[in-house]
Design an enzyme around this catalytic site. Sequence first.
Site, mmCIF file in Angstrom:
data_model
loop_
_atom_site.group_PDB
_atom_site.id
_atom_site.type_symbol
_atom_site.label_atom_id
_atom_site.label_comp_id
_atom_site.label_asym_id
_atom_site.label_seq_id
_atom_site.Cartn_x
_atom_site.Cartn_y
_atom_site.Cartn_z
ATOM 1 N N GLU A 94 124.306 -58.341 23.774
ATOM 2 C CA GLU A 94 125.239 -59.057 24.642
ATOM 3 C C GLU A 94 124.590 -60.276 25.266
ATOM 4 O O GLU A 94 123.402 -60.266 25.570
ATOM 5 C CB GLU A 94 125.628 -58.152 25.814
ATOM 6 C CG GLU A 94 126.553 -57.046 25.452
ATOM 7 C CD GLU A 94 126.848 -56.158 26.658
ATOM 8 O OE1 GLU A 94 126.993 -56.697 27.772
ATOM 9 O OE2 GLU A 94 126.917 -54.943 26.460
ATOM 10 N N CYS A 107 122.860 -66.064 30.008
ATOM 11 C CA CYS A 107 122.050 -64.877 30.271
ATOM 12 C C CYS A 107 121.833 -64.198 28.927
ATOM 13 O O CYS A 107 122.795 -63.843 28.244
ATOM 14 C CB CYS A 107 122.800 -63.961 31.239
ATOM 15 S SG CYS A 107 122.003 -62.363 31.453
ATOM 16 N N CYS A 114 116.916 -50.519 25.507
ATOM 17 C CA CYS A 114 115.815 -50.654 26.463
ATOM 18 C C CYS A 114 115.207 -49.271 26.662
ATOM 19 O O CYS A 114 115.911 -48.265 26.587
ATOM 20 C CB CYS A 114 116.355 -51.169 27.796
ATOM 21 S SG CYS A 114 115.088 -51.445 29.060
ATOM 22 N N CYS A 118 115.950 -47.101 33.769
ATOM 23 C CA CYS A 118 116.476 -47.251 35.138
ATOM 24 C C CYS A 118 117.798 -46.479 35.259
ATOM 25 O O CYS A 118 118.662 -46.581 34.397
ATOM 26 C CB CYS A 118 116.694 -48.728 35.477
ATOM 27 S SG CYS A 118 115.179 -49.680 35.449
ATOM 28 N N CYS A 121 121.428 -48.271 35.178
ATOM 29 C CA CYS A 121 121.655 -49.336 34.195
ATOM 30 C C CYS A 121 122.240 -48.798 32.894
ATOM 31 O O CYS A 121 121.770 -47.795 32.352
ATOM 32 C CB CYS A 121 120.327 -50.041 33.924
ATOM 33 S SG CYS A 121 120.457 -51.374 32.729
ATOM 34 N N CYS A 335 125.086 -55.111 32.999
ATOM 35 C CA CYS A 335 124.272 -55.111 31.789
ATOM 36 C C CYS A 335 124.648 -53.996 30.834
ATOM 37 O O CYS A 335 124.705 -52.844 31.225
ATOM 38 C CB CYS A 335 122.815 -54.883 32.151
ATOM 39 S SG CYS A 335 122.256 -55.888 33.478
HETATM 40 N N1 SAH Z 1 114.654 -55.500 32.368
HETATM 41 C C1 SAH Z 1 114.814 -56.630 33.233
HETATM 42 C C2 SAH Z 1 116.117 -57.381 33.033
HETATM 43 C C3 SAH Z 1 117.291 -56.507 33.099
HETATM 44 S S1 SAH Z 1 118.744 -56.645 33.918
HETATM 45 C C4 SAH Z 1 114.704 -56.189 34.664
HETATM 46 O O1 SAH Z 1 114.635 -55.002 34.916
HETATM 47 O O2 SAH Z 1 114.625 -57.045 35.537
HETATM 48 C C5 SAH Z 1 118.862 -57.749 35.195
HETATM 49 C C6 SAH Z 1 119.085 -57.116 36.552
HETATM 50 O O3 SAH Z 1 120.302 -56.347 36.629
HETATM 51 C C7 SAH Z 1 117.974 -56.167 36.934
HETATM 52 O O4 SAH Z 1 117.613 -56.415 38.256
HETATM 53 C C8 SAH Z 1 118.635 -54.824 36.796
HETATM 54 O O5 SAH Z 1 117.964 -53.852 37.528
HETATM 55 C C9 SAH Z 1 120.032 -55.113 37.265
HETATM 56 N N2 SAH Z 1 121.040 -54.111 36.894
HETATM 57 C C10 SAH Z 1 121.050 -53.293 35.833
HETATM 58 N N3 SAH Z 1 122.143 -52.507 35.850
HETATM 59 C C11 SAH Z 1 122.847 -52.857 36.927
HETATM 60 C C12 SAH Z 1 124.072 -52.415 37.496
HETATM 61 N N4 SAH Z 1 124.787 -51.448 36.928
HETATM 62 N N5 SAH Z 1 124.501 -52.988 38.627
HETATM 63 C C13 SAH Z 1 123.780 -53.992 39.205
HETATM 64 N N6 SAH Z 1 122.630 -54.451 38.724
HETATM 65 C C14 SAH Z 1 122.154 -53.901 37.592
#
Ligand code: SAH
Length: 344
Positions: A94, A107, A114, A118, A121, A335
């Site tokens: 995406e 973006c 991944c 987390c 996510c 994401c």
């Molecule tokens: N792996 C990288 C980039 C990923 S996503 C990182 O961890 O920074 C970019 C941002 O979106 C990260 O801060 C991630 O933690 C956040 N994110 C992921 N899922 C999310 C969600 N459901 N709601 C809000 N932020 C989210």
Amino acid sequence: MREKINLKDLQFNETEALMAELEEPKFRAKQIFAWLYKGAENFAQMKNVPHSLAEKLEERGCHTGALKPVKVQVSKLDGTRKYLFELDDGNTIESVFMKYKYGNTICISLQAGCRMGCRFCASTMEGLQRNLSPGEMSEQLLAAERDTGETINHIVIMGTGEPFDNYENLSAFLRIINDKNGRNLSMRNITVSTCGIVPAIRKFAEDFPQVNLAISLHAPDNETRSEMMPVNRKYPMDRLIEACRSYTARTSRRITFEYTLVKGVNDSRSHAEKLADLLRGMLCHVNLIPLNKVEETGLDTTGRKDAEAFCSVLEKRGIPATIRRELGDDIDGACGQLRLRRKK
Ligand code: SAH
């Protein structure tokens, strides 16, 4: 059979080497490299590249790596466009096109899936499929430009995947997209977001001091953070914050800390106070992100009022903070959501 070559995976000097191998003059590398980053989808569109060279390239298994979106979702609220691309091997990724006052931003994703795990996510739910190549990174920008007819001059690496888990291809991509023979996109217009892989943060400060860094912090203490982000068990917060301090010392660049507010998990007043203590004196900005709800996680979003209260605790203690404006709220903004939904 020889392997296929995505020309967008090559640095400019590697394109020159390829021309030498094909017994073509050096200036052809310049022409081809320039066309790729103007968005040419095939050799026929490269107007000053002769048919004979196009044939040689095809014989050698070279292609432009052009992708067409299999799905585009357009936000009626703000024109944000979310793309789903299918890669050669059937994996999907995406990207999101956003319009800001200062220019258009893409973006991009750096991995299909991944492995960071987390809890909140959507991108990590099915693990890591594979790393993306540099060409697959550039192509997300180019395909969005073809689709919108607009120029994109900012890149945020905040899509699916952990950029520092694909460091080598990330570096190659940054060098390619910055190359003056092609796209010439300024390093200063690029932001990389990481979940906090400490040795890579240190290396990145040395390799790319002009690129902006964002850290997904999401918690002010080890207990809360390890619960939300397994990576914290390997690289706990004291090491992370120390790496951030040496990053700002080395680069003089402000770090953005992303802090996704999750109801009842990390959004209390005492979390805000601890966060302010942790970041005191650091050259930074805190970006508070209301959780984008992913059904499968069972986690909930902090309400607007509580988010504002959290923000003002930080501000009163001298930590610059804002609540992120939500773009594309109506199109599965979070994401990996689009990717995940498609499989169901
Ligand atoms: N792996 C990288 C980039 C990923 S996503 C990182 O961890 O920074 C970019 C941002 O979106 C990260 O801060 C991630 O933690 C956040 N994110 C992921 N899922 C999310 C969600 N459901 N709601 C809000 N932020 C989210």
